[in-house]
Design an enzyme around this catalytic site. Structure first.
Site, PDB file in Angstrom:
ATOM      1  N   ARG A 106      -7.584   3.537 -12.265  1.00 26.53           N
ATOM      2  CA  ARG A 106      -6.658   4.635 -11.981  1.00 26.53           C
ATOM      3  C   ARG A 106      -5.304   4.380 -12.623  1.00 26.53           C
ATOM      4  NH1 ARG A 106      -8.490   7.260  -7.136  1.00 26.53           N
ATOM      5  NH2 ARG A 106      -6.646   8.594  -7.315  1.00 26.53           N
ATOM      6  N   PRO A 121       2.517   5.882  13.957  1.00 22.63           N
ATOM      7  CA  PRO A 121       1.446   4.945  14.316  1.00 22.63           C
ATOM      8  C   PRO A 121       0.465   4.757  13.165  1.00 22.63           C
ATOM      9  CG  PRO A 121       1.842   6.504  16.092  1.00 22.63           C
ATOM     10  CD  PRO A 121       2.627   6.993  14.909  1.00 22.63           C
ATOM     11  N   GLU A 122       0.351   3.523  12.710  1.00 20.45           N
ATOM     12  CA  GLU A 122      -0.601   3.171  11.663  1.00 20.45           C
ATOM     13  C   GLU A 122      -1.724   2.356  12.309  1.00 20.45           C
ATOM     14  OE1 GLU A 122       1.436   1.625   8.181  1.00 20.45           O
ATOM     15  OE2 GLU A 122       3.222   2.808   8.633  1.00 20.45           O
TER      16      GLU A 122
END
Length: 286
Positions: free
Chosen positions: A153, A2-3
């Site tokens: 990054r 589940p996101e």
């Protein structure tokens, strides 16, 4: 797993079906579920308490209680919250049962056993959520935020999308679909993205998560809503677990590789050319 869209769907189901109910008693079937407080106190503090609300923060499902406490679920890989009736009573893998007034029961079922629950005070909840990044639909989540937070990054872009301290709610399924829409190779280093690419990525994050919510989540294997129904978004996936099938955009074969330790699906033509191979990438042949 589940996101954000799946947890959002469950949250809305709870608002319509369960909020306002009283918990007559809680029955912990698997002690591994309860991380805070101790099981006996967890059960005691839930008895006789009314459910006053439901909300979501990232992948956390938060059930608000009349005492001011919050029952916080992380459904991990295979957690299901099922309302009985109308759903048939689960026969296995039950971790928790909330006995509600009116003869209904809310079951937490998880075949993987990885779901976790905490019963937290308001202060504890605030501390628990303090390290999470912005919600993708919040006002502060912009392409500029992504570029400023991630643009220096040297890490690969897919693992950064999965970092809940940077962006809340994205998991493996939606990350692959987002990068496909943004035409970004999952191995691209964040510091190589242009301003236009950050704009595309921001748009793809919001549009893919919105579509997942509209379709009531993605059921690849275990996800179900509170009434036991699968989602529909799996019918709209373009690359996730479609390795070996043609890309819907260009017809090239979708491939699966490991990026940042996670199975990753993408089109080498639509999302290629910008990133170098290597950096821990391992081709999965099956």
């Amino acid at each position: 797993m589940p996101e954000l869209p799946e947890v959002e769907t469950i949250k809305e189901d709870l608002r319509g079906l369960v909020v306002g109910s009283r918990i007559e008693r809680a029955e912990v079937a698997d002690p591994a579920l309860v991380e805070q407080p101790r099981e006996a106190e967890f059960v005691r503090r839930l008895e006789g308490v009314r459910i006053t609300g439901a909300r979501r923060r990232a992948k956390h499902l938060i059930v608000e209680l009349g005492t001011g406490d919050a029952l916080v679920f992380q459904l991990k890989i295979g957690g299901q919250l099922l309302l009985v009736p109308p759903v048939a009573e689960p026969e296995d893998a039950v971790m928790l049962v909330l006995h509600l007034d009116g003869g209904r029961r809310l079951f937490l079922r998880d075949q993987t056993g990885f779901s976790r629950a905490r019963l937290l005070s308001g202060e504890e909840l605030e501390e628990r959520l303090s390290g999470l990044g912005p919600e993708p639909f919040s006002e502060g989540f912009t392409a500029r935020y992504l570029e400023e937070r991630l643009g220096s990054r040297r890490a690969q872009i897919k693992p950064l999308l999965l970092d809940q301290a940077l962006v809340s709610g994205i998991g493996n399924i939606y990350a692959d679909e987002i990068l496909y829409d943004a035409r970004l190779n999952p191995r691209r280093k964040a510091n190589t993205l242009s301003g236009e690419e950050w704009e595309r990525l921001h748009s793809a994050i919001r549009s893919n998560l919105a579509a997942g919510i509209e379709h009531r989540g993605t059921t690849v294997r275990l996800y179900r809503d509170v009434l036991g129904r699968p989602g529909e978004h799996q019918n709209y996936l373009r690359v996730f677990e479609r390795h070996g099938k043609p890309c819907p955009r260009c017809g090239e074969r979708v491939i699966r590789e490991r990026v940042g330790g996670r199975p990753t699906h993408y089109c080498p033509r639509c999302q290629g050319a910008d990133g170098s191979a290597g950096d821990g990438v391992q081709l999965e042949l099956e």
